[in-house]
Write a protein that holds these residues in place. Structure first.
Motif, PDB file in Angstrom:
ATOM      1  N   PHE A  66       1.499 -36.345 -11.788  1.00 41.59           N
ATOM      2  CA  PHE A  66       2.697 -35.932 -11.749  1.00 41.59           C
ATOM      3  C   PHE A  66       3.112 -35.264 -12.735  1.00 41.59           C
ATOM      4  CE2 PHE A  66       1.648 -39.322  -9.300  1.00 41.59           C
ATOM      5  CZ  PHE A  66       2.064 -39.278  -7.984  1.00 41.59           C
ATOM      6  N   GLY A  67       3.463 -33.839 -13.088  1.00 39.36           N
ATOM      7  CA  GLY A  67       4.071 -32.724 -14.248  1.00 39.36           C
ATOM      8  C   GLY A  67       5.510 -32.872 -13.967  1.00 39.36           C
ATOM      9  N   VAL A  68       6.517 -33.016 -12.640  1.00 46.10           N
ATOM     10  CA  VAL A  68       7.812 -32.773 -13.149  1.00 46.10           C
ATOM     11  C   VAL A  68       8.855 -34.405 -12.226  1.00 46.10           C
ATOM     12  CG1 VAL A  68       9.560 -31.831 -11.487  1.00 46.10           C
ATOM     13  CG2 VAL A  68       7.507 -30.498 -12.068  1.00 46.10           C
ATOM     14  N   THR A  69       9.651 -34.254 -13.432  1.00 46.42           N
ATOM     15  CA  THR A  69      10.812 -35.401 -13.199  1.00 46.42           C
ATOM     16  C   THR A  69      12.602 -35.151 -13.087  1.00 46.42           C
ATOM     17  OG1 THR A  69       9.501 -36.527 -14.371  1.00 46.42           O
ATOM     18  CG2 THR A  69      11.273 -37.609 -14.084  1.00 46.42           C
ATOM     19  N   VAL A  70      12.851 -35.260 -12.505  1.00 43.20           N
ATOM     20  CA  VAL A  70      13.566 -34.665 -11.608  1.00 43.20           C
ATOM     21  C   VAL A  70      15.229 -35.867 -11.722  1.00 43.20           C
ATOM     22  CG1 VAL A  70      15.153 -33.092 -10.391  1.00 43.20           C
ATOM     23  CG2 VAL A  70      13.251 -32.840 -10.068  1.00 43.20           C
ATOM     24  N   PHE A  71      15.989 -35.168 -12.715  1.00 42.56           N
ATOM     25  CA  PHE A  71      16.904 -36.877 -11.711  1.00 42.56           C
ATOM     26  C   PHE A  71      18.395 -36.015 -11.123  1.00 42.56           C
ATOM     27  CE2 PHE A  71      15.600 -37.681 -15.947  1.00 42.56           C
ATOM     28  CZ  PHE A  71      15.877 -39.124 -16.022  1.00 42.56           C
ATOM     29  N   LEU A  72      18.358 -36.490 -10.037  1.00 40.88           N
ATOM     30  CA  LEU A  72      19.568 -35.569  -8.585  1.00 40.88           C
ATOM     31  C   LEU A  72      20.712 -36.654  -8.838  1.00 40.88           C
ATOM     32  CD1 LEU A  72      17.120 -35.664  -6.147  1.00 40.88           C
ATOM     33  CD2 LEU A  72      17.788 -33.565  -7.916  1.00 40.88           C
ATOM     34  N   GLY A  73      21.968 -35.940  -8.954  1.00 43.28           N
ATOM     35  CA  GLY A  73      23.139 -36.420  -8.304  1.00 43.28           C
ATOM     36  C   GLY A  73      23.498 -36.820  -7.361  1.00 43.28           C
ATOM     37  N   GLU A  96       8.494 -41.034  -3.681  1.00 48.90           N
ATOM     38  CA  GLU A  96       8.867 -40.382  -5.221  1.00 48.90           C
ATOM     39  C   GLU A  96      10.050 -40.844  -6.011  1.00 48.90           C
ATOM     40  OE1 GLU A  96       6.065 -37.502  -2.386  1.00 48.90           O
ATOM     41  OE2 GLU A  96       8.043 -39.151  -1.956  1.00 48.90           O
ATOM     42  N   VAL A  97      11.033 -41.457  -5.223  1.00 53.58           N
ATOM     43  CA  VAL A  97      12.213 -41.830  -5.794  1.00 53.58           C
ATOM     44  C   VAL A  97      11.825 -43.645  -6.968  1.00 53.58           C
ATOM     45  CG1 VAL A  97      14.878 -42.745  -5.391  1.00 53.58           C
ATOM     46  CG2 VAL A  97      13.376 -40.759  -4.348  1.00 53.58           C
ATOM     47  N   GLU A  98      12.058 -42.253  -7.980  1.00 51.15           N
ATOM     48  CA  GLU A  98      11.491 -44.517  -8.716  1.00 51.15           C
ATOM     49  C   GLU A  98      12.505 -45.334  -8.881  1.00 51.15           C
ATOM     50  OE1 GLU A  98       9.633 -43.191 -12.325  1.00 51.15           O
ATOM     51  OE2 GLU A  98       8.887 -41.414 -12.059  1.00 51.15           O
ATOM     52  N   THR A  99      14.121 -43.986  -9.247  1.00 52.45           N
ATOM     53  CA  THR A  99      14.746 -45.837  -9.560  1.00 52.45           C
ATOM     54  C   THR A  99      16.075 -44.694  -8.682  1.00 52.45           C
ATOM     55  OG1 THR A  99      16.156 -44.275 -11.385  1.00 52.45           O
ATOM     56  CG2 THR A  99      13.942 -46.061 -11.530  1.00 52.45           C
ATOM     57  N   VAL A 100      16.930 -45.895  -8.328  1.00 50.86           N
ATOM     58  CA  VAL A 100      17.930 -45.675  -7.250  1.00 50.86           C
ATOM     59  C   VAL A 100      19.683 -46.653  -8.056  1.00 50.86           C
ATOM     60  CG1 VAL A 100      19.220 -45.836  -5.217  1.00 50.86           C
ATOM     61  CG2 VAL A 100      17.005 -45.649  -5.365  1.00 50.86           C
ATOM     62  N   ARG A 112      16.232 -40.854  -9.979  1.00 53.33           N
ATOM     63  CA  ARG A 112      14.882 -40.663 -10.782  1.00 53.33           C
ATOM     64  C   ARG A 112      13.834 -39.961 -10.217  1.00 53.33           C
ATOM     65  NH1 ARG A 112      12.983 -41.422 -16.317  1.00 53.33           N
ATOM     66  NH2 ARG A 112      11.437 -40.332 -16.522  1.00 53.33           N
ATOM     67  N   VAL A 113      13.329 -38.479  -9.473  1.00 52.77           N
ATOM     68  CA  VAL A 113      12.261 -38.621  -9.023  1.00 52.77           C
ATOM     69  C   VAL A 113      11.561 -37.459  -9.651  1.00 52.77           C
ATOM     70  CG1 VAL A 113      11.767 -36.831  -6.292  1.00 52.77           C
ATOM     71  CG2 VAL A 113      14.593 -37.746  -6.938  1.00 52.77           C
ATOM     72  N   THR A 114      10.287 -38.376  -9.184  1.00 49.46           N
ATOM     73  CA  THR A 114       8.587 -37.784 -10.159  1.00 49.46           C
ATOM     74  C   THR A 114       8.230 -36.743  -9.090  1.00 49.46           C
ATOM     75  OG1 THR A 114       9.183 -39.798 -11.395  1.00 49.46           O
ATOM     76  CG2 THR A 114       6.810 -38.209 -11.513  1.00 49.46           C
ATOM     77  N   ALA A 115       7.486 -35.921  -8.541  1.00 47.82           N
ATOM     78  CA  ALA A 115       6.736 -34.899  -7.928  1.00 47.82           C
ATOM     79  C   ALA A 115       5.286 -34.306  -8.674  1.00 47.82           C
ATOM     80  CB  ALA A 115       7.429 -33.716  -7.546  1.00 47.82           C
ATOM     81  N   ARG A 116       4.898 -33.524  -8.135  1.00 44.80           N
ATOM     82  CA  ARG A 116       3.721 -33.044  -8.684  1.00 44.80           C
ATOM     83  C   ARG A 116       3.527 -32.029  -9.198  1.00 44.80           C
ATOM     84  NH1 ARG A 116       0.188 -36.546  -7.158  1.00 44.80           N
ATOM     85  NH2 ARG A 116      -0.465 -37.641  -5.472  1.00 44.80           N
ATOM     86  N   ILE A 118       7.356 -28.440  -9.017  1.00 47.24           N
ATOM     87  CA  ILE A 118       8.223 -27.792  -8.448  1.00 47.24           C
ATOM     88  C   ILE A 118       8.420 -28.008  -7.374  1.00 47.24           C
ATOM     89  CG2 ILE A 118      10.130 -25.649  -8.264  1.00 47.24           C
ATOM     90  CD1 ILE A 118      10.274 -27.864 -10.965  1.00 47.24           C
ATOM     91  N   ALA A 119       7.077 -26.850  -6.557  1.00 49.65           N
ATOM     92  CA  ALA A 119       6.550 -26.963  -5.108  1.00 49.65           C
ATOM     93  C   ALA A 119       7.203 -28.341  -4.391  1.00 49.65           C
ATOM     94  CB  ALA A 119       5.356 -26.600  -4.754  1.00 49.65           C
ATOM     95  N   ASP A 120       5.805 -29.417  -4.901  1.00 52.10           N
ATOM     96  CA  ASP A 120       6.408 -30.509  -4.773  1.00 52.10           C
ATOM     97  C   ASP A 120       7.513 -31.346  -4.463  1.00 52.10           C
ATOM     98  OD1 ASP A 120       4.855 -33.076  -3.372  1.00 52.10           O
ATOM     99  OD2 ASP A 120       4.657 -33.946  -5.025  1.00 52.10           O
ATOM    100  N   PHE A 121       7.863 -30.974  -5.473  1.00 52.88           N
ATOM    101  CA  PHE A 121      10.294 -31.178  -5.438  1.00 52.88           C
ATOM    102  C   PHE A 121      10.720 -30.806  -4.366  1.00 52.88           C
ATOM    103  CE2 PHE A 121      13.987 -30.407  -7.072  1.00 52.88           C
ATOM    104  CZ  PHE A 121      14.637 -32.017  -6.946  1.00 52.88           C
ATOM    105  N   GLU A 122      10.711 -29.955  -4.390  1.00 54.02           N
ATOM    106  CA  GLU A 122      10.751 -29.224  -3.236  1.00 54.02           C
ATOM    107  C   GLU A 122      10.872 -29.993  -1.657  1.00 54.02           C
ATOM    108  OE1 GLU A 122      12.121 -24.472  -2.027  1.00 54.02           O
ATOM    109  OE2 GLU A 122      10.733 -24.473  -3.049  1.00 54.02           O
TER     110      GLU A 122
END
Length: 154
Positions: A66-73, A96-100, A112-116, A118-122
């Protein structure tokens, strides 16, 4: 139990466990000059008071693929039509959502979303998050690096 009910030994136990939660009561006791049973009783009291909530396992996400972590607002579009509980229940079901976090400010939630990659995150964003009840505006911030901070106990 409140902060004023804690003594220096309680804080020393909390600091030691925040550095390494795998420490045994015996090892902590030797470090702090307490017996294993006395240390265990203090840890148990901190747990029962809700001060020590648990012990966490930190995983190396990159080594697990899991190489990508993205914070979403997330700003909800229709607060009146969709309950916060419905949103929270639906978003918590996404693996894939670690924290809410329900927050105050520009957004209603921070995820906090973790994905493999960028394509997986998309894929997660388009198929899972954007289809959640009430989702309006979404802002993404990709994590570049992370540094561990000691926290309020030092």
């Amino acid at each position: 139990m409140s902060r004023s009910d804690l003594d220096d030994i309680d804080f020393a136990i909390l600091r030691a466990l925040s550095r390494d939660a795998t420490r045994t009561a015996g090892a902590l006791g030797r470090e702090l000059g307490l017996s294993q049973p006395a240390t265990w009783r203090r840890i148990r009291r901190l747990q029962q008071a809700g001060i020590l909530l648990g012990r966490r396992l930190d995983l190396d996400r990159k080594k697990l693929g899991f190489g990508v972590t993205v914070f979403l607002g997330i700003k909800l579009a229709t607060k009146g039509r969709v309950s916060l509980e419905d949103f929270e229940r639906a978003v918590s079901a996404i693996p894939e959502v670690e924290t809410v976090e329900h927050i105050l400010g520009m957004y209603d939630y921070r995820l906090r979303v973790t994905a493999r990659d960028i394509a997986d995150f998309e894929r997660v964003l388009r198929r899972r998050i954007m289809t959640l009840p009430g989702v309006g505006n979404v802002d993404a911030n990709v994590l570049l690096s992370e540094e561990r901070r000691p926290g309020p106990l030092g």
